[in-house]
Design a protein around this motif. Structure first.
Motif, PDB file in Angstrom:
ATOM      1  N   GLU A   1       3.002   7.020  -5.422  1.00  0.00           N
ATOM      2  CA  GLU A   1       3.459   8.405  -5.350  1.00  0.00           C
ATOM      3  C   GLU A   1       4.756   8.483  -6.155  1.00  0.00           C
ATOM      4  OE1 GLU A   1       5.525  11.230  -2.004  1.00  0.00           O
ATOM      5  OE2 GLU A   1       3.843   9.968  -1.359  1.00  0.00           O
TER       6      GLU A   1
ATOM      7  N   SER B   1      -2.302   4.023  -9.700  1.00  0.00           N
ATOM      8  CA  SER B   1      -3.053   5.019  -8.925  1.00  0.00           C
ATOM      9  C   SER B   1      -2.728   4.963  -7.429  1.00  0.00           C
ATOM     10  CB  SER B   1      -4.555   4.845  -9.137  1.00  0.00           C
ATOM     11  OG  SER B   1      -4.951   3.568  -8.684  1.00  0.00           O
ATOM     12  N   ASP B   2      -1.983   3.955  -7.000  1.00  0.00           N
ATOM     13  CA  ASP B   2      -1.554   3.854  -5.604  1.00  0.00           C
ATOM     14  C   ASP B   2      -0.154   4.420  -5.392  1.00  0.00           C
ATOM     15  OD1 ASP B   2      -3.895   2.461  -4.958  1.00  0.00           O
ATOM     16  OD2 ASP B   2      -2.973   0.540  -5.499  1.00  0.00           O
TER      17      ASP B   2
ATOM     18  N   LYS C   1      -0.954   8.536  -7.982  1.00  0.00           N
ATOM     19  CA  LYS C   1      -1.625   9.052  -6.781  1.00  0.00           C
ATOM     20  C   LYS C   1      -1.211  10.500  -6.527  1.00  0.00           C
ATOM     21  CE  LYS C   1      -2.098   8.143  -1.848  1.00  0.00           C
ATOM     22  NZ  LYS C   1      -1.712   7.222  -0.765  1.00  0.00           N
ATOM     23  N   SER C   2       0.088  10.749  -6.616  1.00  0.00           N
ATOM     24  CA  SER C   2       0.609  12.109  -6.485  1.00  0.00           C
ATOM     25  C   SER C   2       1.942  12.181  -7.226  1.00  0.00           C
ATOM     26  CB  SER C   2       0.791  12.516  -5.017  1.00  0.00           C
ATOM     27  OG  SER C   2       1.759  11.703  -4.395  1.00  0.00           O
TER      28      SER C   2
ATOM     29  N   THR D   1       0.827  -1.205   0.000  1.00  0.00           N
ATOM     30  CA  THR D   1       0.000   0.000   0.000  1.00  0.00           C
ATOM     31  C   THR D   1       0.859   1.252   0.000  1.00  0.00           C
ATOM     32  OG1 THR D   1      -0.093  -0.072   2.407  1.00  0.00           O
ATOM     33  CG2 THR D   1      -1.903  -1.122   1.200  1.00  0.00           C
ATOM     34  N   ASP D   2       0.406   2.253  -0.702  1.00  0.00           N
ATOM     35  CA  ASP D   2       1.036   3.573  -0.757  1.00  0.00           C
ATOM     36  C   ASP D   2       2.529   3.554  -1.085  1.00  0.00           C
ATOM     37  OD1 ASP D   2      -1.388   4.797  -0.141  1.00  0.00           O
ATOM     38  OD2 ASP D   2      -1.036   4.571   2.009  1.00  0.00           O
TER      39      ASP D   2
END
Length: 194
Positions: free
Chosen positions: A64, A61-62, A86-87, A30-31
Motif C-alpha cells: 500500500e 502488488s502487496d 495494492k492501493s 504481508t500487507d
C-alpha cells in the motif's frame, strides 16, 4: 501490517545516503505500507531505485503506497508504477487557491499544472485516494473555501493543519479576520451540503 516510513532526506532536506532498499524489501511481510514523505519524494532518485526494486521483487502488488507531495512533478517512473501497487493514497500539499499557491510555495508551478497532474494520476490509477492538505495560515485563511472549491472536482478529502511558523499562524490574526474566515468556511459547508 508492516508500516515503513522512509525519509530519503534528513532534517535539513539533504539526501540520506546508503539506504539499503534491497535489505528492506527482503524483510517485507504481508500487507506492508510504504509512506514516502520529506522534502519532495518524487525528485529523489533513491525513490526511483526503491520502486524499481519493488517491481523486480514482484512484491509491489502487496504494498500500500502512501505519498505526501507538492504535486508539481510526476516522473514517468512513478506514474507507470501506480497500477502495480495494492492501493495508492496521495496527499497533495496545496496552500492556496489560484495564484496564491504559487506565491506561498515560491514556485514555477500553477494550480493548473497541479490539476493536470491530478488528472494524470487518476488516469493511471482511477481508484487512487487523493487528499488535499493545507497549512492554514494568515496567507490563506480568507481564501481556504476557494481551495476547497477549486479542488473539489478531484477529491472530497481535505486536511487542515495550522501553520507551524508562529508569524504565519492564523491564531495571531485579528478577531475580525478570524470571524470572516469562519463565515466563509461555514458558507462553503452549507453550499457543499445542499
Amino acid at each position: 501490517k508492516v508500516a515503513w516510513q522512509i525519509y530519503t532526506v534528513d532534517s535539513n532536506n539533504k539526501p540520506v545516503k546508503n539506504i539499503h532498499f534491497k535489505s528492506l524489501i527482503d524483510l517485507l511481510d504481508t500487507d506492508p505500507i510504504l509512506t514516502l514523505k520529506g522534502g519532495e519524494p518524487l525528485l529523489n532518485k533513491q525513490n526511483e531505485e526503491l520502486f524499481d526494486l519493488l517491481i523486480l521483487s514482484e512484491k509491489i502488488s502487496d504494498v500500500e503506497l502512501r505519498l505526501i507531495t507538492n504535486g508539481t512533478i510526476l516522473p514517468q517512473w512513478f506514474l507507470v508504477s501506480l497500477p502495480l501497487f495494492k492501493s495508492v493514497n496521495i496527499t497533495f500539499s496545496i496552500d492556496g487557491a489560484g495564484d496564491l499557491n504559487q506565491y506561498i510555495r515560491n514556485g514555477n508551478y500553477t494550480n493548473h499544472d497541479l490539476k493536470k497532474n491530478l488528472d494524470k494520476i487518476l488516469m493511471m490509477r482511477p481508484d487512487t485516494i487523493l487528499v488535499i492538505s493545507t497549512a492554514f495560515q494568515i496567507y490563506n485563511m480568507l481564501s481556504y473555501a476557494e481551495i476547497v472549491r477549486e479542488f473539489l472536482p478531484w477529491t472530497d478529502i481535505f486536511e487542515v493543519t495550522p501553520a507551524h511558523n508562529y508569524q504565519l499562524n492564523s491564531q495571531i490574526a485579528p478577531d475580525i479576520i478570524k470571524g470572516i474566515a469562519t463565515e466563509r468556511i461555514l458558507d462553503l459547508l452549507v453550499e457543499i451540503k445542499s
